[in-house]
Each structure stands twice: as C-alpha cells, then as structure tokens.
Scaffold this motif. Structure first.
Motif, PDB file in Angstrom:
ATOM      1  N   ILE A  16       1.287  39.727  44.080  1.00  0.00           N
ATOM      2  CA  ILE A  16       1.963  39.263  42.862  1.00  0.00           C
ATOM      3  C   ILE A  16       1.138  39.525  41.602  1.00  0.00           C
ATOM      4  O   ILE A  16       1.696  39.619  40.509  1.00  0.00           O
ATOM      5  N   ASN A  19       1.944  42.785  39.077  1.00  0.00           N
ATOM      6  CA  ASN A  19       2.912  42.837  37.979  1.00  0.00           C
ATOM      7  C   ASN A  19       2.271  42.463  36.641  1.00  0.00           C
ATOM      8  O   ASN A  19       2.323  43.253  35.687  1.00  0.00           O
ATOM      9  N   SER A  55      11.579  44.910  34.930  1.00  0.00           N
ATOM     10  CA  SER A  55      11.207  43.635  35.533  1.00  0.00           C
ATOM     11  C   SER A  55      12.296  42.588  35.330  1.00  0.00           C
ATOM     12  O   SER A  55      12.595  41.802  36.236  1.00  0.00           O
ATOM     13  N   GLN A  59      13.633  41.454  39.145  1.00  0.00           N
ATOM     14  CA  GLN A  59      13.200  40.205  39.770  1.00  0.00           C
ATOM     15  C   GLN A  59      14.353  39.350  40.277  1.00  0.00           C
ATOM     16  O   GLN A  59      14.336  38.909  41.429  1.00  0.00           O
ATOM     17  N   GLY A  63      15.227  38.859  44.270  1.00  0.00           N
ATOM     18  CA  GLY A  63      15.273  37.505  44.800  1.00  0.00           C
ATOM     19  C   GLY A  63      16.507  37.288  45.659  1.00  0.00           C
ATOM     20  O   GLY A  63      16.440  36.690  46.745  1.00  0.00           O
ATOM     21  N   SER A 106       7.294  49.065  38.177  1.00  0.00           N
ATOM     22  CA  SER A 106       7.772  47.752  37.765  1.00  0.00           C
ATOM     23  C   SER A 106       8.673  47.128  38.821  1.00  0.00           C
ATOM     24  O   SER A 106       8.570  45.931  39.126  1.00  0.00           O
ATOM     25  N   SER A 110       7.795  43.794  40.871  1.00  0.00           N
ATOM     26  CA  SER A 110       8.763  42.704  40.706  1.00  0.00           C
ATOM     27  C   SER A 110       9.280  42.204  42.053  1.00  0.00           C
ATOM     28  O   SER A 110       9.597  41.017  42.206  1.00  0.00           O
ATOM     29  N   VAL A 113       6.751  39.587  43.096  1.00  0.00           N
ATOM     30  CA  VAL A 113       6.816  38.365  42.294  1.00  0.00           C
ATOM     31  C   VAL A 113       8.064  37.559  42.659  1.00  0.00           C
ATOM     32  O   VAL A 113       8.019  36.324  42.736  1.00  0.00           O
ATOM     33  N   ALA A 114       9.169  38.256  42.914  1.00  0.00           N
ATOM     34  CA  ALA A 114      10.430  37.577  43.199  1.00  0.00           C
ATOM     35  C   ALA A 114      10.381  36.738  44.463  1.00  0.00           C
ATOM     36  O   ALA A 114      11.087  35.728  44.572  1.00  0.00           O
ATOM     37  N   ASN A 401      13.064  32.959  32.572  1.00  0.00           N
ATOM     38  CA  ASN A 401      12.204  34.137  32.728  1.00  0.00           C
ATOM     39  C   ASN A 401      12.823  35.379  32.099  1.00  0.00           C
ATOM     40  O   ASN A 401      12.111  36.248  31.580  1.00  0.00           O
ATOM     41  N   TYR A 405      11.114  37.973  29.177  1.00  0.00           N
ATOM     42  CA  TYR A 405      11.085  39.435  29.119  1.00  0.00           C
ATOM     43  C   TYR A 405      11.754  39.959  27.848  1.00  0.00           C
ATOM     44  O   TYR A 405      11.295  40.942  27.253  1.00  0.00           O
TER      45      TYR A 405
END
Length: 452
Positions: A16, A19, A55, A59, A63, A106, A110, A113-114, A401, A405
C-alpha cells in the motif's frame, strides 16, 4: 501481535505504500522529466493528472472487484501490475508511453490500497486498531518521505530511478504477500467477471473520466502566444457538458460510481467534501509547485530540494497526534478554522516570495502547509463522521477520498494555467495570490457554516 500477523502487516504495508510513495516522489522529478522530453510545464503536469485521475477511478472499482474475485487475488495482481509498469516506464522514449505506463502504475498501486485495509481487518483479530494505525503510518510516512526519497534518487541516478526503485519493493512485497496473505475460496473467474462488469457503473466511469480529461485539456492550453484558442474553449465546454451528463446519469441509476444522491439526502456531506477538496487543492499546489520553483527558479538541486520538502512531511506527521487530542476535546470546528487560517498565511508567504528571499521564508511556507495538512487529516475525517449517519458512512468515506483526489487534480490544473507553459517567479507569486484567495474563502466557509 503474533509473528504471523506481523509478517502479514509487513506484506500489506510494502504494497500500500507504493501509491503515496509514487504520487509524492514525482514532485522533485518533474523538472528532470520536463528537460528530458523537452516539454513545457503545462504538458509535463499530466504526469500528476494521470496518476490521480486513475487512482480516483481505480480504487472504488477495485474495491468492488475484490468482493467477487477475492482480496488476495486483487492485492497480488496489483503488485504484478505495479512491478511491470515501473520496470517498463523509464525504458520508453516518448512522453505518451510514460503517461500510459504511469496510469497503469496508478491502477496497480490503487488495487493494493483498495483492499489492503480490508485484508488486515479480516485476518488480524488481536490489536486490530494498532494494526490499522501501523498501516496508516505506512501510507502517511511514504507520502512524507516521498519528495526527499525522490530527490535523493534523481540527484544520483536521474528521474528514471523513481520508477526503477519500485521494482525491488514490488518483488519483495509479492513474495511476502504470496506466503502470508491467507488463501480465499476459489471462484470461476469467467462468471465472476461477467457479474462484476454488470455491477460496476461503466458508463458513469467513462463519462466522469472523459469529462475531466476533456475539461483539463481545454483549460490548460486555452491561451497560446497571448491569444485565446477557440477550439480549447469548445473542448472545455464539451468537458463541462460531459460532467453534467454524468451528474444527471448518476442521480438516476441504482448503483452509481459516485453516489451524488447522498448529497441530496445529507447536505452537510457536501459542505465537508467541498472543504476537503479545497484544503487538498491548497496543500498539493504547494507540494507539487514548490519543488519546481526551488529547482527552476532558485537553482537548488534535487537532493537539497527533497531535504527542504521533508520539513513539510515532518510537520504534518508531528502535529497529527496532537490534533487527535484537540479534536477529541473540542471537536473538529476550531481545528479546521485554525488550519484554514494557517494556510492563508502560508499562501500569503508564497505571494510575496522573491528569488532573493531567504530559506527561512520557504521553510515558513512549508511548515505552515505541513501543519495545516496534519490538522486537516484528523479533523476533516471527524467532520465527515459527524455529518454522515452510520448507515451511509462507508459510502460517504469512499466519496470523501474521491474529493481528495479531485482537490489534488485541481491543484495541478490551477498551477498549469497560472504558469502558462513556463515555470517562472512571477507566475509563482500569482499562484500564491490565487491560493491566498482560496484559503480566505475556505476560512470564511469554515467560520460561517459552524456559526449557524
């Protein structure tokens, strides 16, 4: 925490952190990339736009994909994608290929991170709050050291090093993740792919992305040689039209990419997200603009620029624990007002900055925005929790979020427009005046809405 949990934390953390690390390292590498490809500042700023727009889209999409394909699969796939893009990006001779692979990078980062936080929530049951706090340190720490790390790399090996450095991190992360992330139930990938495609809002994603990109292409190059380009005005108008169509479409469907109906039901969420977007616009205009100023106007090398930028991250990290206590005792309102006022002074410092100004002025600007960012990181989240009922907090957090961005993207758009292709001292002061106006508006918004 058991040894198994610690190794899982390290595995997820290595993934993570890529990113925020890649989004921040490039701040110091922009002048080098600009020189290598013979670009103006407006064009090279797409190295920032492309990463954050990708991103913002990737993301939430990834998810949802993890619910069907499994979080372990998505995380491992993200490492492979990031590894491949980072290895290939510096090897291509054209800026277009670099942007394309920057987008792929990216998307890969992402993906991790997701699902990274979700993997920890599911598989670490003891001291879960501590585990999540450690992951937050991976994220915020990587963002904080990114400019310094980028300056160190570019000063020694050139801008290509900010891509190549991802290769060992991604490779080690993949080996550890393969070993330590628990297996999940197997799925029929073909049938699940069809189901996933039916569940995501593909038209909404395409309208959102096309609208933003078209709007930015139009606005960034709206003036050429002192003349207003009519075709660019038309492009900007098309972009706005696509975004309007996107908004109308999102309000009509059941599972939108960006749940705009939430704004209709809970107007307070509009307020919080608008403030968050403006705060990020202010912060990232400095985060990406000041390194170019230091290198191109002041003649400071990449390493020393990275060292100066480190003060911004250090101030942000240092103030965050104190902010948590302040918010807990007095709520988010006084913290957000203080943050907005600090950004007014920081922006005013930019507006009066001269080529001969001492480093103390630059450090003051960096400290002001670092402290403000640390205050916002905790207080904005608390304000969101206060504005959004528990039953919609998950959706509201995702939307939150997205606005982060958008603020970042708009910061680069503003900088590109002000500089009009060439980074110069006068343009930087104009940027300072523009940011001062935005910070004053944010302060007024903060005071007015909480006085009601």
């Amino acid at each position: 925490m058991q040894a198994r949990s610690r190794w899982l934390m390290i595995s997820i953390g290595l993934g993570i952190m890529l990113n925020p690390l890649n989004s921040s390292m490039v701040a110091v590498a922009i002048p080098g990339i600009q020189q290598a490809f013979g670009l103006d500042y407006t064009t090279v700023s797409w190295i920032i736009f492309s990463f954050y727009i990708s991103s913002a889209v990737a993301q939430p999409v990834m998810g949802k994909a993890s619910d069907l394909f499994g979080r372990r699969r998505i995380f491992l796939a993200g490492l492979v994608v990031a590894f491949t893009a980072s290895l290939l990006a510096p090897l291509y001779p054209s800026f277009g290929w670099l942007i394309a692979l920057r987008i792929v990078q990216s998307i890969g980062t992402s993906m991790m991170v997701a699902v990274g936080m979700a993997i920890v929530r599911i598989h670490i049951v003891e001291k879960q709050s501590t585990a999540l706090a450690i992951l937050s340190i991976f994220l915020s720490g990587a963002a904080a050291i990114g400019p310094f790390f980028g300056g160190l790399l570019t000063s020694s090996w050139g801008w290509e090093a900010i891509f190549f450095v991802n290769v060992p991190f991604a490779l080690l992360g993949f080996i550890l993740s393969w070993k330590h992330i628990p297996q999940e139930r197997s799925t029929d990938s073909a049938s699940f792919l069809r189901e996933w495609l039916s569940r995501i809002d593909l038209p909404g994603i395409l309208l959102f992305t096309a609208g933003l990109v078209t709007l930015f292409v139009g606005l960034l190059c709206i003036e050429k040689d002192g003349q207003i380009e009519v075709t660019r005005i038309v492009l900007a108008g098309i972009g706005l039209l696509l975004l309007l169509i996107f908004a109308l479409y999102e309000l009509r469907i059941n599972a939108p990419f960006i749940p705009l109906r939430l704004f209709v039901r809970y107007p307070a969420i509009i307020r919080v997200n608008t403030e968050f977007m403006l705060a990020n616009l202010l912060f990232y205009a400095v985060f990406f603009g000041l390194p170019s100023y230091l290198q191109q106007i002041r003649g400071i090398n990449e390493l020393h620029t990275g060292m100066l930028m480190l003060s911004l991250g250090v101030c942000s990290l240092a103030i965050s624990p104190l902010t948590g206590t302040w918010v807990g005792r007095h709520g988010a309102a006084p913290v957000l007002r203080t943050s907005a006022l600090i950004m007014v002074f920081g922006s005013a410092g930019m507006a009066v900055l001269q080529p001969e100004s001492g480093l103390a002025t630059i450090l003051f600007i960096l400290a002001a925005f670092g402290i403000a960012n640390g205050l916002n990181g905790v207080a904005m989240q608390a304000a969101l929790f206060a504005a959004a009922p528990k039953e919609v907090i998950g959706v509201a957090s995702g939307l939150f979020n997205t606005f982060r961005y958008l603020g970042t993207v708009f910061s680069s758009l503003l900088t590109g427009i002000v500089m009009s292709g060439s980074f110069n001292s006068g343009g930087f002061r104009v940027l300072g005046f523009a940011l001062t106006g935005i910070a004053l508006f944010l302060t007024a918004l903060s005071v007015r809405k909480r006085a009601k």
